[in-house]
Scaffold this motif. Structure first.
Motif, short mmCIF file in Angstrom:
data_model
loop_
_atom_site.label_atom_id
_atom_site.label_comp_id
_atom_site.label_asym_id
_atom_site.label_seq_id
_atom_site.Cartn_x
_atom_site.Cartn_y
_atom_site.Cartn_z
N GLY A 1 0.82 -1.22 0.00
CA GLY A 1 0.00 0.00 0.00
C GLY A 1 0.85 1.26 0.00
O GLY A 1 0.56 2.21 -0.74
N ASP B 1 2.71 1.63 -3.36
CA ASP B 1 1.76 2.03 -4.39
C ASP B 1 1.43 3.52 -4.28
O ASP B 1 1.28 4.22 -5.29
CB ASP B 1 0.48 1.20 -4.27
CG ASP B 1 -0.29 1.13 -5.57
OD1 ASP B 1 0.24 1.57 -6.61
OD2 ASP B 1 -1.43 0.63 -5.57
N GLY B 2 1.33 4.03 -3.04
CA GLY B 2 1.07 5.45 -2.84
C GLY B 2 2.21 6.34 -3.29
O GLY B 2 2.00 7.50 -3.65
N THR C 1 -1.60 2.21 -10.94
CA THR C 1 -1.58 1.75 -9.54
C THR C 1 -2.18 0.36 -9.39
O THR C 1 -1.84 -0.36 -8.45
CB THR C 1 -2.35 2.73 -8.65
OG1 THR C 1 -3.69 2.89 -9.16
CG2 THR C 1 -1.68 4.10 -8.61
N TYR D 1 -2.09 -3.10 -6.83
CA TYR D 1 -3.33 -3.30 -6.07
C TYR D 1 -4.02 -4.63 -6.40
O TYR D 1 -4.35 -5.41 -5.50
CB TYR D 1 -4.27 -2.13 -6.35
CG TYR D 1 -5.45 -2.00 -5.42
CD1 TYR D 1 -5.43 -2.51 -4.12
CD2 TYR D 1 -6.61 -1.33 -5.83
CE1 TYR D 1 -6.51 -2.36 -3.28
CE2 TYR D 1 -7.69 -1.17 -5.00
CZ TYR D 1 -7.65 -1.69 -3.72
OH TYR D 1 -8.72 -1.54 -2.89
N ASN E 1 -5.46 0.60 1.78
CA ASN E 1 -5.83 1.93 1.28
C ASN E 1 -5.45 3.05 2.24
O ASN E 1 -5.20 4.18 1.81
CB ASN E 1 -7.32 1.97 0.94
CG ASN E 1 -7.63 1.24 -0.35
OD1 ASN E 1 -7.32 1.72 -1.42
ND2 ASN E 1 -8.20 0.05 -0.25
N PHE F 1 -2.00 3.59 1.34
CA PHE F 1 -1.94 4.21 0.02
C PHE F 1 -2.09 5.73 0.10
O PHE F 1 -1.45 6.47 -0.66
CB PHE F 1 -3.02 3.62 -0.88
CG PHE F 1 -3.04 4.16 -2.27
CD1 PHE F 1 -2.13 3.71 -3.23
CD2 PHE F 1 -3.93 5.16 -2.64
CE1 PHE F 1 -2.13 4.22 -4.52
CE2 PHE F 1 -3.94 5.68 -3.93
CZ PHE F 1 -3.04 5.21 -4.87
#
Length: 234
Positions: free
Chosen positions: A6, A9-10, A150, A154, A179, A182
């Protein structure tokens, strides 16, 4: 693994570049101080809700497939493991590209038409009668457009979760955790913008640390591939 995925990915360059553009547009629109924090909170909430709903929907589809036939679900797991290995190789390739200062020729990035559409969505958000509502809707729309990039992390995470019986009973909690991680970079960026950090400084940060993020993505993809392979062997 979920927390690391997460967060990485952020920090994904395609997602982070969008945040920088949004902050830059806020600055050009004359937004300052408290306004940036409130608009940032609305934008972040939109992103969080969109990704969570997409994740829940995708997990539900996987759950239905698993219930329908074990053979199809195993095929999905095998294909995802192969995809993760391919993405890990591409991430390493991107790392060496970044080390040579070439951020434009990365393999794992947003297609140019989507990037332009995201920028246009940010501009159109300004036309909303309420800038705060506009920021929320912009966050929702951008999240869906960014899935092309993304989603590379995910969706394999969600598939990996569905392969572990012990995680299925707490799938929603894991999706919320993913999330929350993220949006951590989003929250940090808006607070830094509140204290006067410019979009130019954010861009420099991205340029300096894009390589580290690519290594992080490689590690995540390899962990997910190993996770799926071990689950299949069990």
């Amino acid at each position: 693994a979920v927390v690391l995925a997460g967060l990485v990915d952020g920090l994904n360059p395609c997602a982070f570049a969008t945040i920088i553009f949004f902050v830059s547009y806020l600055s050009l629109s004359g937004k300052k101080g408290r306004e940036i924090l409130i608009i940032g909170a609305c934008f972040t909430l939109g992103v969080f809700i969109a990704y969570l709903v997409v994740g829940m929907g995708f997990y539900k589809v996987l759950d239905m497939i698993s219930a329908f036939t074990a053979v199809i679900s195993k095929i999905v797991y095998v294909l995802t493991a192969v995809l993760c290995i391919v993405l890990a190789v591409l991430s390493i390739r991107d790392f060496f590209k970044v080390r040579h200062g070439d951020l434009s020729d990365m393999a794992l990035k947003l297609p140019e038409p989507l990037r332009k559409r995201i920028n246009q969505t940010v501009r159109e958000g300004r036309k909303a009668s309420s800038y705060f509502l506009g920021a929320f809707v912009t966050g929702l729309l951008i999240s869906l457009l960014e899935l092309a990039c993304t989603g590379q992390i995910y969706l394999p995470v969600i598939i990996s979760m569905s392969s572990v019986p012990a995680m299925r009973s707490q799938a929603i909690l894991y999706l919320v955790l993913y999330n929350l991680m993220f949006i951590v970079p989003l929250i940090v960026v808006f607070f830094l913008a509140y204290y006067g950090t410019s979009s130019k400084q954010f861009t420099e940060f991205l340029r300096k640390h894009a390589g580290a993020v690519k290594i992080g993505m490689t590690i995540v993809f390899l962990i997910l591939a190993a996770w799926l392979i071990v689950s299949l062997l069990k």
